[in-house]
Write an enzyme that holds these catalytic residues in place. Structure first.
Site, PDB file in Angstrom:
ATOM      1  CG  HIS A 139      -4.624   0.058   3.754  1.00 12.34           C
ATOM      2  ND1 HIS A 139      -3.810  -0.698   2.941  1.00 12.34           N
ATOM      3  CD2 HIS A 139      -5.651   0.482   2.967  1.00 12.34           C
ATOM      4  CE1 HIS A 139      -4.331  -0.748   1.726  1.00 12.34           C
ATOM      5  NE2 HIS A 139      -5.431  -0.033   1.708  1.00 12.34           N
ATOM      6  CG  HIS A 161      -6.581   0.294  -2.079  1.00 16.06           C
ATOM      7  ND1 HIS A 161      -6.898  -0.281  -0.868  1.00 16.06           N
ATOM      8  CD2 HIS A 161      -7.490  -0.186  -2.960  1.00 16.06           C
ATOM      9  CE1 HIS A 161      -7.944  -1.073  -1.008  1.00 16.06           C
ATOM     10  NE2 HIS A 161      -8.327  -1.035  -2.250  1.00 16.06           N
ATOM     11  CB  CYS A 190      -0.970  -0.015   1.177  1.00 14.00           C
ATOM     12  SG  CYS A 190      -0.197   0.049   2.817  1.00 14.00           S
TER      13      CYS A 190
END
Length: 441
Positions: free
Chosen positions: A404, A416, A351
């Site tokens: 994240h 993402h 990420c």
């Protein structure tokens, strides 16, 4: 009516061939026996149990999805913890290199001061026989010559003392720099070891998540097959229906989360109404009493002074630069590429690796660590989001809990790298749980 009902249940539930006979007819030896009342009751219970199993199977599928999500989140926490440990190790290594450079400079200066002090000391010792007070007095040709020699003695001693003080200062500085270099090097080694341990933890977590995902996938496949049997449809149709149900549930949850997030925006975002100039608590008076001092009414101040406007308690930061579009274009070009923990391209991503390289394409340098990306950006509210901003998920209200990060592209959508087994993709910002941090690089 018993015989037709029994025959129908036998044909539809038990799946065997039955012969419909009249109530008064005796079955022939070659005919299939008519189900008993107990058989009928058992068949009815089987039908009811099968119907009850459909929601049970669907509940089991939901539970499997939740387990998969929890496993993926646990893995991503471990993976970002590794990114954090690696980031701190890199910072510590740079600090150790700087400390070593400072120690080197201090050592070189110490060598120069040592050489200068030795030269001064040597010159002083060579002049000593001629610069003692007794020699000066003995060979003096007068008071002026005596004073000159005394001054020379004093100057030489002052120069020697000054050079000695410089040598001591350089020595102390070199020692402190060397000690600091040794300390920072040890700290760098510790953080390197911590990064190695975090890497192993992340590897184990990723492996466990992959194993869990495989087990859950097999479990879901078995549940879908069972659902297909219960609903008397093909497995492919059951899988398509289940996928559609999950998508609808996800969209409904995303919509609800979006509405909740909008409702939770701080009241400071909308300035309160200006209070009335006259008290609203007093009853209106059609014939107000005469006021012997009408001048102090609140009207004149608006004419005589123009107070500065009250600043916005939470002003919007500048909109993302044109680099935001470059960042989005870069991330969009990676769609479909696999998630690999710790990866930052060129063909696989985690990420923070994706957002780091995306914003590098947009002209902004960010570290490969979601917490540090938030810390090095400008925090904003959800209502202030613009394409190119970053959205973060954390376990608490502290930014240190972030695990994240995704790139916002507008209309509640993000790009993402979600988790192992899921490639880089576009999704709703609320695709699993609402984010709780937002920032503008």
């Amino acid at each position: 009516m018993l015989v037709p009902l029994s025959s129908a249940l036998c044909a539809t539930v038990l799946g065997v061939t039955c012969t419909v006979v009249a109530a008064s007819a005796d079955p022939t030896p070659s005919s299939t026996p008519v189900p008993s009342r107990q058989d009928v009751r058992d068949a009815r219970r089987a039908v009811a149990a099968g119907a009850d199993d459909v929601p049970a199977v669907q509940a089991a599928l939901r539970d499997a999805n939740e387990r998969l999500q929890r496993s993926a989140i646990a893995a991503e926490r471990a993976e970002e913890a590794y990114n954090g440990a690696r980031y701190r190790a890199q910072q510590a290594a740079r600090a150790a290199r700087r400390a070593a450079q400072r120690a080197g400079v201090a050592g070189e200066d110490l060598d120069r001061q040592r050489t200068a002090y030795a030269a001064t000391l040597l010159a002083d010792s060579q002049q000593a026989p001629q610069l003692t007070a007794l020699a000066a007095l003995a060979s003096a040709d007068g008071i002026e010559a005596l004073m000159q020699r005394v001054s020379t003695i004093g100057n030489a001693q002052t120069a020697l003392d000054l050079q000695y003080q410089r040598f001591l200062a350089a020595s102390a500085l070199a020692k402190a720099a060397e000690e600091q270099a040794r300390s920072t090097d040890q700290a760098a080694q510790r953080t390197k070891d911590e990064a190695g341990a975090a890497r192993e933890t992340a590897r184990r977590s990723a492996d466990a998540a992959a194993t869990e995902a495989a087990v859950i996938a097999a479990r879901k496949a078995a549940l879908v097959r069972k659902l297909a049997r219960l609903q008397d449809i093909s497995v492919a149709t059951a899988a398509a229906r289940q996928h559609a149900l999950e998508q609808a549930a996800a969209e409904q949850a995303a919509s609800a989360a979006s509405a909740a997030a909008a409702a939770a925006e701080p009241a400071a975002a909308t300035p309160p109404a200006t209070p009335p100039t006259t008290p609203s608590s007093s009853a209106p008076d059609p014939t107000p009493a005469a006021d012997p001092q009408p001048a102090p009414a609140p009207d004149p101040p608006t004419q005589t002074s123009d107070p500065a406007p009250t600043p916005d308690p939470d002003p919007d930061p500048p909109a993302p630069s044109s680099g935001a579009q470059a960042a989005i274009a870069f991330a969009r070009a990676q769609l479909g590429e696999p998630y690999v923990w710790g990866a930052a391209g060129p063909d696989s991503w985690d990420c923070s690796g994706l957002t780091m390289k995306a914003w590098a394409a947009g002209g902004r340098s960010l570290p490969h660590y979601s917490v540090a990306q938030y810390e090095q950006s400008t925090p904003i509210r959800a209502s202030q989001l613009r394409p190119g901003d970053l959205v973060f998920w954390g376990d608490s209200s502290s930014p240190s809990s972030i695990y994240h990060v995704a790139l916002y592209i507008g209309d509640g959508r993000i790009l993402h790298a979600p988790r192992t087994g899921e490639p880089v993709q576009e999704a709703s910002m609320y695709y699993w749980t609402p984010p709780n941090f937002y920032a503008r690089p």
